[in-house]
Motif scaffolding. Structure first.
Motif, PDB file in Angstrom:
ATOM      1  N   THR A   1       0.839  -1.213   0.000  1.00 61.87           N
ATOM      2  CA  THR A   1       0.000   0.000   0.000  1.00 61.87           C
ATOM      3  C   THR A   1       0.869   1.257   0.000  1.00 61.87           C
TER       4      THR A   1
ATOM      5  N   LYS B   1      -7.842  11.571  -4.126  1.00 64.53           N
ATOM      6  CA  LYS B   1      -7.647  10.120  -4.260  1.00 64.53           C
ATOM      7  C   LYS B   1      -6.685   9.608  -3.192  1.00 64.53           C
TER       8      LYS B   1
ATOM      9  N   PHE C   1      -7.522   7.190  -0.149  1.00 60.71           N
ATOM     10  CA  PHE C   1      -6.751   5.958  -0.040  1.00 60.71           C
ATOM     11  C   PHE C   1      -6.337   5.712   1.418  1.00 60.71           C
TER      12      PHE C   1
ATOM     13  N   GLN D   1     -10.109   5.335   3.800  1.00 64.88           N
ATOM     14  CA  GLN D   1     -11.192   4.705   3.045  1.00 64.88           C
ATOM     15  C   GLN D   1     -12.415   4.435   3.915  1.00 64.88           C
TER      16      GLN D   1
ATOM     17  N   LYS E   1       2.188   1.828  -3.448  1.00 66.60           N
ATOM     18  CA  LYS E   1       1.123   2.361  -4.306  1.00 66.60           C
ATOM     19  C   LYS E   1       0.879   3.845  -3.992  1.00 66.60           C
ATOM     20  N   TYR E   2       0.851   4.153  -2.673  1.00 61.48           N
ATOM     21  CA  TYR E   2       0.607   5.543  -2.253  1.00 61.48           C
ATOM     22  C   TYR E   2       1.742   6.453  -2.738  1.00 61.48           C
TER      23      TYR E   2
END
Length: 738
Positions: free
Chosen positions: A563, A601, A605, A608, A566-567
């Motif tokens: 994660t 976004k 993220f 959430q 991705k972040y």
């Protein structure tokens, strides 16, 4: 040591002490005299400052018809005109002279004696004030000038009075210049150099003459203004000078260089003058210049060269007249004295004494002259004393003392008596030493009384001179004003046009200056605003990056590496876009929406479970046409997430809506159903409150500056979103098209 020698020594010491005390007494008396003189001058100044208002009237004698528009002038420079009833008010003081002028009668002069009202009655009305310049006027003027010249060296007051009488005639500019030049000559003779400068300058203002220019330069030199003197000499065109004037010109320049100790230039100037004098056989100046060159070489310590020129001047002076020969003998004797050549000095001074006797058969030599017999006898005695020939010194000192007493020259008598006391003390003649010492005290007292009398006379002399000068000044002003009135009448239209054009030109220049200043201030303000915006943007970027990195840190701390990667990937994309736009004041709305998408976004993220979001852009809006400051909306979204939505117990919602408001305006609404501003504020720590306050202040400053620069381009309002427990927050940003 024998008792009688001891007594003599004690008496000698006592006499020395008495002499020293006498010096101190004399010094004290002089100081008292100067203080009293200074006080008298202060009293005089105080009296002169007693200015009051004089009220009066002007009317025709017999009919008592008032005269209007009569000019009333004071010699101090004040000026008024009479009103319709002939009355006037003017400030003056006792002793001032009023000048009453009008074209219909002859100019009248009235001296103020008190502050009482005055009535001026005029005669011969309706006759022109322009007095015809008859032959009688010329004759009277010449008589007065000749009389002033006769009394120039005898009686300064009388001589100056004749100058005033000459100027009281209807004189021309050339005659006024002649009178003023002679007035300057009078002041130079009586060593009133500042007044002489003023007189010569007025003379030159009336009519320029070479002689007045040379005299003005010399007066500046004698008054100690060496720079102005040299400038005045150099402004004179050598081609306009006669041979004698050229000699005077070179000599004057050399005199200035001597005073400024520029001896090389002084000698060059004297030698140039000497060449002219020798070529054109100007004998007196040949003598003078040889003597002056010798003095300059003496000042430089070049004794041999000085002796050569002094020998020339001595020989030349003998060929002129007795007085000039004696003057040069005394001058060379002084040179020998300075070089300790006492025998030569004594010989020259004895020759001078013989010459002085011949001169005194025909004329009287004043005590102020350096060639008096008593001064030369004193100098001879002093030369013998310096040669340690005490026996020969005494007769000459006694002769000097005796002559000085007969002629009232107390200064020389004082010096001779003191020297006799010293010589007799050295010879051991105690009784004579005491006698001369007692006489010295008496002379000191007599000299003190004389000095006080001279100071009083000098004050009276200055006062009388000032009165005469005031009269001359008023007469010259009267003449100048009459001339100016005529000239002004002839040039009135031209002057008025010139004034009008000048005013118009000044106004245009003022307007241009004002416009340029306005433009400069506007540019400066724009530059300051741009700098402030840049500074505020630079403050926002680190804040945004810091918060994003905190999010990354949270993922890493929870061991969610995938994660986090991705972040970080999305975050790097956002950062690239932010940095690309960081230097721009405005970016297209389309780019700002892309930034908002990326940022929202990333926040979703991370949170959430706390909120969902929607970004709704009306299709009718052309997002390329509208410009918006970069990162303007991001802080409001950040506040909605971090201070509203993340504290909800259930899942919230963030709405970003962009819709048209008018043809050239759109509204951007950022609303959330979070816990609201009031509850959020209660939950914050002091540090969080401070940080949030800084962020909001930053936004407010940016909006204020942008609105100042672009005329209310951006408007921001913040309100509660709904009337519930989770009130939420609604931010509405109104954006105008360029």
């Amino acid at each position: 040591m024998k008792p009688n020698k001891v007594c003599s020594l004690v008496q000698l010491i006592k006499s020395e002490v008495r002499i020293s005390k006498t010096y101190y007494i004399l010094l004290l008396f002089c100081l008292v005299g100067f203080v009293s003189f200074g006080q008298n001058r202060e009293v005089k100044r105080a009296d002169e400052k007693a200015i009051f208002t004089i009220r009066g009237s002007v009317s025709e004698k017999g009919t008592h018809k008032p005269y209007k528009n009569v000019e009333i002038l004071v010699n101090g420079g004040r000026y008024v005109t009479t009103s319709f009833d002939g009355s006037f008010d003017i400030k003056a003081k006792i002793g001032d002279e009023l000048i009453i002028k009008h074209p219909d009668f002859e100019t009248i002069y009235y001296t103020i004696k008190s502050n009482e009202r005055i009535s001026i009655e005029v005669v011969d009305a309706e006759q022109s004030s322009l007095r015809s310049r008859s032959k009688g006027d010329f004759k009277r003027f010449n008589q007065m000038i000749d009389s002033a010249d006769v009394y120039l060296k005898k009686d300064a007051e009388k001589s100056i009075k004749f100058i005033g009488d000459a100027l009281d005639v209807n004189v021309s500019a050339a005659q006024s210049a002649e009178a003023q030049e002679l007035l300057g000559d009078i002041y130079v003779h009586w060593k009133q150099f500042d007044l002489a400068i003023s007189a010569y300058r007025i003379s030159l203002q009336n009519t320029e003459t070479v002689s007045a220019k040379l005299k003005l330069a010399s007066a500046y030199l004698n008054n100690g203004d060496f720079e102005t003197s040299l400038t005045t000499y150099k402004q004179i065109d050598e081609k306009t000078l006669s041979n004698y004037q050229r000699t005077i010109w070179f000599e004057g320049i050399g005199d200035v260089y001597v005073k400024t100790k520029d001896y090389t230039k002084a000698i060059t100037s004297y030698e140039d003058g000497l060449k002219v004098a020798q070529k054109h056989l100007i004998a007196p100046k040949v003598t003078d210049l040889n003597s002056k060159i010798a003095q300059v070489y003496s000042e430089q310590g070049q004794t041999t060269k000085a002796k050569g020129y002094f020998t020339n001047s001595l020989n030349l002076a003998k060929q002129e007249n007795k007085k000039r020969a004696v003057e040069e003998q005394v001058k060379v004797a002084e040179f020998n004295s300075e070089n300790a050549e006492y025998e030569s000095e004594i010989v020259l001074r004895k020759l001078a004494i013989e010459g002085i006797k011949d001169i005194e058969n025909d004329s009287i030599i004043s005590n102020e002259s350096p060639i008096t017999s008593q001064k030369q006898n004193y100098k001879i005695g002093n030369a013998y004393l310096l040669s340690n020939d005490l026996t020969n010194a005494i007769p000459y000192l006694e002769k000097s003392r005796e002559e000085a007493g007969e002629r009232g020259d107390l200064d020389v008598k004082l010096d001779a008596t003191r020297k006799l006391s010293e010589v007799n003390a050295r010879l051991g003649n105690t009784e004579k030493t005491i006698a001369y010492n007692d006489e010295y005290k008496d002379v000191v007292d007599e000299l003190y009384a004389k000095k006080r009398q001279e100071i009083s006379q000098a004050a009276r002399f200055s006062r009388n001179i000032a009165e005469q000068q005031n009269r001359i000044t008023s007469l010259e002003s009267d003449r100048a004003l009459s001339k100016s009135t005529y000239e002004l009448t002839q040039e009135r239209n031209k002057s008025q046009q010139l004034i009008i054009y000048s005013l118009i030109g000044g106004l245009v220049l003022l307007l241009i200056t004002g416009f340029l200043m306005f433009k400069y201030i506007k540019q400066q303000r724009l530059a300051n605003n741009l700098l402030a915006l840049k500074s505020l943007r630079s403050q926002m970027n680190p804040h945004f990056i810091f918060n994003a990195l905190n999010s990354v840190n949270t993922f890493i701390a929870t061991n969610d590496e995938r994660t986090a990667n991705k972040y970080l990937s999305d975050f790097s994309q956002l950062m690239r876009a932010v940095l690309e736009n960081s230097e721009e004041d405005f970016i297209p709305l389309k780019k700002e929406i892309e930034l908002l998408n990326l940022y929202t976004k990333l926040e979703h993220f991370r949170f959430q479970d706390k909120f969902d979001y929607t970004i709704d852009v009306d299709e009718t809006i052309d997002v390329e046409e509208f410009q918006i400051p970069p990162m303007l909306l991001q802080p409001y979204i950040e506040n909605a997430v971090w201070h509203g939505l993340r504290y909800k117990t259930d899942k919230g919602h963030l709405n970003i809506t962009i819709k048209p408001k008018s043809k050239d305006e759109i509204s951007i609404t950022i609303s959330d159903d979070g816990i609201g501003r009031t509850r959020s504020k209660a939950l914050k720590t002091d540090h969080q409150k401070k940080q949030n306050s800084k962020g909001m202040n930053n936004i407010k400053k940016r909006v204020a500056i942008l609105n100042e620069m672009y005329k209310d381009k951006v408007d921001v309002t913040i309100n509660d979103f709904q009337d519930l427990e989770d009130a939420g927050t609604k931010v509405v940003v109104t954006l105008k098209k360029d």
